[in-house]
Design an enzyme around this catalytic site. Sequence first.
Site, PDB file in Angstrom:
ATOM      1  N   TYR A 249      -8.443   9.747  -4.591  1.00 58.84           N
ATOM      2  CA  TYR A 249      -7.165   9.242  -4.079  1.00 58.84           C
ATOM      3  C   TYR A 249      -6.168  10.385  -3.927  1.00 58.84           C
ATOM      4  O   TYR A 249      -5.494  10.513  -2.892  1.00 58.84           O
ATOM      5  CB  TYR A 249      -6.627   8.187  -5.040  1.00 58.84           C
ATOM      6  CG  TYR A 249      -5.239   7.673  -4.706  1.00 58.84           C
ATOM      7  CD1 TYR A 249      -5.056   6.709  -3.719  1.00 58.84           C
ATOM      8  CD2 TYR A 249      -4.124   8.142  -5.400  1.00 58.84           C
ATOM      9  CE1 TYR A 249      -3.784   6.225  -3.416  1.00 58.84           C
ATOM     10  CE2 TYR A 249      -2.852   7.658  -5.094  1.00 58.84           C
ATOM     11  CZ  TYR A 249      -2.692   6.710  -4.111  1.00 58.84           C
ATOM     12  OH  TYR A 249      -1.435   6.234  -3.830  1.00 58.84           O
TER      13      TYR A 249
ATOM     14  N   THR B 173       3.873  -2.555  -6.854  1.00 59.76           N
ATOM     15  CA  THR B 173       3.247  -3.110  -5.655  1.00 59.76           C
ATOM     16  C   THR B 173       1.915  -3.750  -6.024  1.00 59.76           C
ATOM     17  O   THR B 173       1.487  -3.700  -7.178  1.00 59.76           O
ATOM     18  CB  THR B 173       2.990  -2.011  -4.608  1.00 59.76           C
ATOM     19  OG1 THR B 173       1.999  -1.102  -5.118  1.00 59.76           O
ATOM     20  CG2 THR B 173       4.269  -1.239  -4.278  1.00 59.76           C
TER      21      THR B 173
END
Length: 271
Positions: free
Chosen positions: A162, A197
Amino acid sequence: MQDYKKLFDLSGKTAVVIGAASGIGKASAEAIGSLGAQVICADADLAGAEATAQEISALGLASATAMKIDAADGKDIEVLAQHALQLLGKIDIAVSTPALNIRKLIIDYTEEEYDRVMNLNMKGAFNFFRSFGRPMMKQGFGSIIACSSMRAVTIEPGLGVYAASKAGIAQLVKAFAAEMGPYGVRVNAITPSIIETKLTAPLKERADIFKTYAGHTVLNRWGQPSEVGSAAAFLASDAASYISGSSLLVDGGWTAIDGPPTGLTSTRPSE
């Protein structure tokens, strides 16, 4: 004197926001729309994108529509760009926020998992830049905004792939800014840290991790999507007219310090 309020006004501008159904993408679309821009809200979650578009339109400042796309599919992104041109006549602002993280040690990653992360995060950004950069180059103006991460510069085990994708986005931003600058197009990235989120929801559920991550920021809290959306709206506006090739940190000071701010403390000075 310069009318500074007008610099932030997006009235008459047009925008496309990929990832607008939730999180940072939704907040970015809302922020840009609330400042007066027409917005196309794009996402794989069409119902979510439509809900965001309805919220923006309800403000009465500008219209908003929705479109379903796969942000990892270059053909879908190109179709979105062409649709935006036909519908809006021009594209002043383009924002892309979707990302995928598979938290695993590198030795445990499969090639399929690596490809999933890179296809959405890195290749998705590449296709986004190409599809929206071309029409902006022709029209001679525009602001392109990608979503990187503070993981581009600071890391923890299990986030290597990532982090590599987000570091790659930051470098693509620099390169594309250099290429697009002569055509009047600005290219930047928003670079958040720990924001509440869907992507971070599993971490939030663990109280110990939630507290530890908050403690890595100098503000001792997680960020809200609206705080990142505001940064995207700033980069989209004329208030950021001399900013290009930048990765704007919206990280609560995470990358400003070496570890949690638990060192010496001082007593407030008396009056």
